[in-house]
Design an enzyme around this catalytic site. Structure first.
Site, PDB file in Angstrom:
ATOM      1  N   SER A  32      40.473  46.724  11.112  1.00  7.64           N
ATOM      2  CA  SER A  32      39.867  47.529  12.632  1.00  7.64           C
ATOM      3  C   SER A  32      40.368  46.364  13.213  1.00  7.64           C
ATOM      4  O   SER A  32      41.467  46.664  14.512  1.00  7.64           O
ATOM      5  CB  SER A  32      39.063  48.051  12.329  1.00  7.64           C
TER       6      SER A  32
ATOM      7  N   ARG B 150      43.809  46.428  16.364  1.00  8.89           N
ATOM      8  CA  ARG B 150      43.921  47.026  17.664  1.00  8.89           C
ATOM      9  C   ARG B 150      44.411  45.520  18.539  1.00  8.89           C
ATOM     10  O   ARG B 150      44.604  45.830  19.369  1.00  8.89           O
ATOM     11  CB  ARG B 150      42.402  47.205  18.073  1.00  8.89           C
TER      12      ARG B 150
ATOM     13  N   GLY C 257      46.174  54.420   7.674  1.00  6.73           N
ATOM     14  CA  GLY C 257      45.811  55.326   8.910  1.00  6.73           C
ATOM     15  C   GLY C 257      45.419  55.869  10.175  1.00  6.73           C
ATOM     16  O   GLY C 257      45.857  55.674  11.199  1.00  6.73           O
TER      17      GLY C 257
ATOM     18  N   SER D 158      35.201  60.072  14.324  1.00  2.34           N
ATOM     19  CA  SER D 158      36.622  59.152  14.571  1.00  2.34           C
ATOM     20  C   SER D 158      36.344  58.713  14.910  1.00  2.34           C
ATOM     21  O   SER D 158      36.707  58.473  16.079  1.00  2.34           O
ATOM     22  CB  SER D 158      37.217  60.755  13.849  1.00  2.34           C
TER      23      SER D 158
ATOM     24  N   ASP E 104      33.814  53.784   5.285  1.00  2.00           N
ATOM     25  CA  ASP E 104      34.708  52.939   4.275  1.00  2.00           C
ATOM     26  C   ASP E 104      33.757  52.362   2.958  1.00  2.00           C
ATOM     27  O   ASP E 104      34.497  52.183   2.205  1.00  2.00           O
ATOM     28  CB  ASP E 104      35.083  51.464   5.353  1.00  2.00           C
TER      29      ASP E 104
ATOM     30  N   ARG F 101      37.776  60.491  -2.325  1.00  2.00           N
ATOM     31  CA  ARG F 101      37.477  59.548  -2.673  1.00  2.00           C
ATOM     32  C   ARG F 101      35.985  60.524  -2.981  1.00  2.00           C
ATOM     33  O   ARG F 101      34.770  59.513  -3.897  1.00  2.00           O
ATOM     34  CB  ARG F 101      36.374  58.504  -1.411  1.00  2.00           C
TER      35      ARG F 101
ATOM     36  N   ARG G 114      39.936  50.903  -1.811  1.00  2.00           N
ATOM     37  CA  ARG G 114      38.558  50.476  -1.747  1.00  2.00           C
ATOM     38  C   ARG G 114      38.079  51.504  -4.013  1.00  2.00           C
ATOM     39  O   ARG G 114      36.945  50.958  -4.284  1.00  2.00           O
ATOM     40  CB  ARG G 114      38.056  51.545  -1.208  1.00  2.00           C
TER      41      ARG G 114
HETATM   42  C1  S3P Z   1      39.368  53.240  11.363  1.00  3.19           C
HETATM   43  C2  S3P Z   1      37.778  54.342  11.244  1.00  3.19           C
HETATM   44  C3  S3P Z   1      37.439  55.157   9.860  1.00  3.19           C
HETATM   45  C4  S3P Z   1      37.894  54.165   8.947  1.00  3.19           C
HETATM   46  C5  S3P Z   1      39.161  53.445   8.244  1.00  3.19           C
HETATM   47  C6  S3P Z   1      39.637  52.417   9.953  1.00  3.19           C
HETATM   48  C7  S3P Z   1      39.050  52.016  12.323  1.00  3.19           C
HETATM   49  O1  S3P Z   1      37.876  56.362   9.990  1.00  3.19           O
HETATM   50  O2  S3P Z   1      37.968  54.937   7.618  1.00  3.19           O
HETATM   51  O3  S3P Z   1      39.194  52.961   7.407  1.00  3.19           O
HETATM   52  O4  S3P Z   1      40.416  51.002  12.316  1.00  3.19           O
HETATM   53  O5  S3P Z   1      39.341  53.198  13.834  1.00  3.19           O
HETATM   54  P1  S3P Z   1      37.401  57.487  11.176  1.00  3.19           P
HETATM   55  O6  S3P Z   1      37.640  56.930  12.419  1.00  3.19           O
HETATM   56  O7  S3P Z   1      38.990  58.633  11.272  1.00  3.19           O
HETATM   57  O8  S3P Z   1      36.939  58.097  10.589  1.00  3.19           O
END
Ligand code: S3P
Length: 434
Positions: free
Chosen positions: A23, A27, A95, A168, A316, A347, A388
């Site tokens: 994450s 960023r 994602g 989220s 996660d 999952r 995972r």
């Molecule tokens: C993430 C947020 C989470 C997580 C993903 C990474 C991020 O998803 O499951 O692996 O970096 O902001 P959600 O925010 O959609 O739950």
């Protein structure tokens, strides 16, 4: 397609360094690209997901050197400096990369198409497109999923007051990134606590932003100033060793310099409720993120009802928590975790199906599952192409009484390149199947 094989009888031991946080890595690339000046990143995760973000920023004209052993130098193009990409941006399996980029590109007044692999192409994108349209963006999805088209706008974006109906960080972050190019203030209310890496990093890049009690406020139009980012080790990767050691009497490990941001440490809280022996040492702050060593001594765990407020803090980590639950005495129940159905795989179904194949009694419900602890047997399970799930069932070898084969583990490299080698080095009897 590579399968993993794991044999019973392993114990985890030693000091373990896992790769950088996914994450935070995504960023750092995005904010570094939009900043004015040169950003140096160290500790970057060189996984396929982050490489997809780097490639996307490069195809929009950002000059980036690296990654080289976790070091990346980003020559920021400044506000409005991105150029329209010539071809679709391929976000692979990620994602996070796709949703955050949709936010970042929403106000750039350009044409861009975001595509992904089969897993990503089935994941919901309207959750970010909808609030961004309210801000004035012109975004099209393919029946809610990728490809996602971002189209030019002939008016600027406006800040938004948005009540998230899903906890989220990805939706929150997409709105924050869009707000960088918007007029007015965005206020986001969250139904549960989610990771605050975007908020912390925006502050690190010189922005004013406030967040407390599940409300974030961010004034649009602020400029990012390049900085140095150090990415801590990823607690979501460390979790495989934390839980693996915690559930195996005789194991003893220390995970070094792991990010322990309180919005990410649900896995530790849940394992402690299950009776795990986990201690945190050498806690300090690096580049705005708390970091510590995590020490674990293996023991027999007990089943628990996982408290709802911990679900978004460990979102996660459920695949590996399900393995810990299978090793525990009694039943572990998870509820309020319907988001697990729209991750890299479903999952809930992936873990229930795999555990049942290994002889564990599991009941699946729409928003969670009940796992009745017992003796894992050997067998063949499917990773559902989910990194995972593949790693969780590899760790299950520690508590199984026969060989487990895990099908199609290629995607482990999206978040944890080197997992197999590291796990083997520290005592898991694992290998790539011939
Ligand atoms: C993430 C947020 C989470 C997580 C993903 C990474 C991020 O998803 O499951 O692996 O970096 O902001 P959600 O925010 O959609 O739950």
């Amino acid at each position: 397609m590579s399968d993993f094989e794991v044999f019973p009888g392993g114990l985890l031991t030693g000091d373990i360094n896992v790769p950088g946080d996914k994450s935070v890595s995504h960023r750092s690339v995005m904010l570094g690209a939009l900043a004015t000046g040169i950003t140096h990143v160290s500790g970057l995760l060189e996984g396929e997901d982050v490489l997809a973000t780097i490639a996307a920023m490069r195809s929009m004209g950002v000059h980036i050197n690296g990654p080289d052993q976790g070091n990346l130098t980003i020559y920021g193009v400044g506000h409005g400096g991105l150029k329209q990409p010539d071809s679709p941006l391929d976000m692979g399996n990620s994602g996070t990369a796709m949703r955050l980029l949709i936010g970042l590109l929403a106000g750039q007044n350009m044409n861009a198409t975001l595509i992904g692999d089969a897993s990503l192409n089935s994941r919901p994108m309207e959750r970010v497109a909808k609030p961004l349209r309210t801000m004035g963006a012109n975004i099209q999805t393919n029946e809610g999923c990728p490809p996602v088209k971002i189209l030019p706008i002939n008016h600027g974006l406006n800040g938004i007051h948005h009540d998230l109906n899903i906890a989220s960080a990805q939706i929150k972050s997409a709105i924050l990134l869009a707000t960088l190019g918007a007029v007015g203030v965005s206020v986001i209310d969250e139904p549960g606590v989610t990771r605050d890496h975007s908020e912390r990093m925006l502050q690190g890049f010189g922005c004013e932003i406030t967040w407390a009690r599940q409300r974030v406020s961010f004034r649009g139009g602020q400029k990012l100033v390049a900085t140095n980012v150090h990415v801590p080790a990823d607690i979501s990767s460390a979790a495989f060793f934390i839980a693996g050691a915690a559930m195996t009497p005789g194991s003893e490990v220390r995970l070094i310099k792991v990010g322990v941001n309180p919005t990410r440490t649900g896995v530790i809280d849940i394992l402690r409720l299950m009776g795990a022996d986990i201690s945190i040492e050498n806690e300090h702050v690096v580049a705005g993120e708390p970091v510590a060593d995590i020490c674990i001594i293996g023991t027999k765990l007990q089943g628990v009802d996982i408290p709802h407020e911990l679900v978004s803090l460990a979102i996660d980590e459920f695949p590996i928590l399900c393995i810990a639950a299978a090793s525990a005495s009694g039943t572990t129940s998870v509820r309020g975790a319907e988001e697990l159905r729209v991750k890299e795989s479903d999952r809930i179904t992936a873990m229930a199906t795999g555990l049942q194949k290994l002889g564990i009694e599991v009941a699946e419900v729409p928003d969670g599952l009940d796992i009745h602890g017992g003796q894992l047997q050997g067998g063949i399970v499917d990773s559902f192409t989910d990194h995972r799930i593949a790693m969780a069932f590899s760790i299950a070898g520690l508590i199984s009484d026969g060989k487990i084969t895990i099908r199609d583990c290629n995607n482990v490299g999206t978040s944890f390149p080197g997992f197999l080698h590291l796990a083997k080095k520290h005592g898991l009897q694992v290998r790539v199947a011939e």
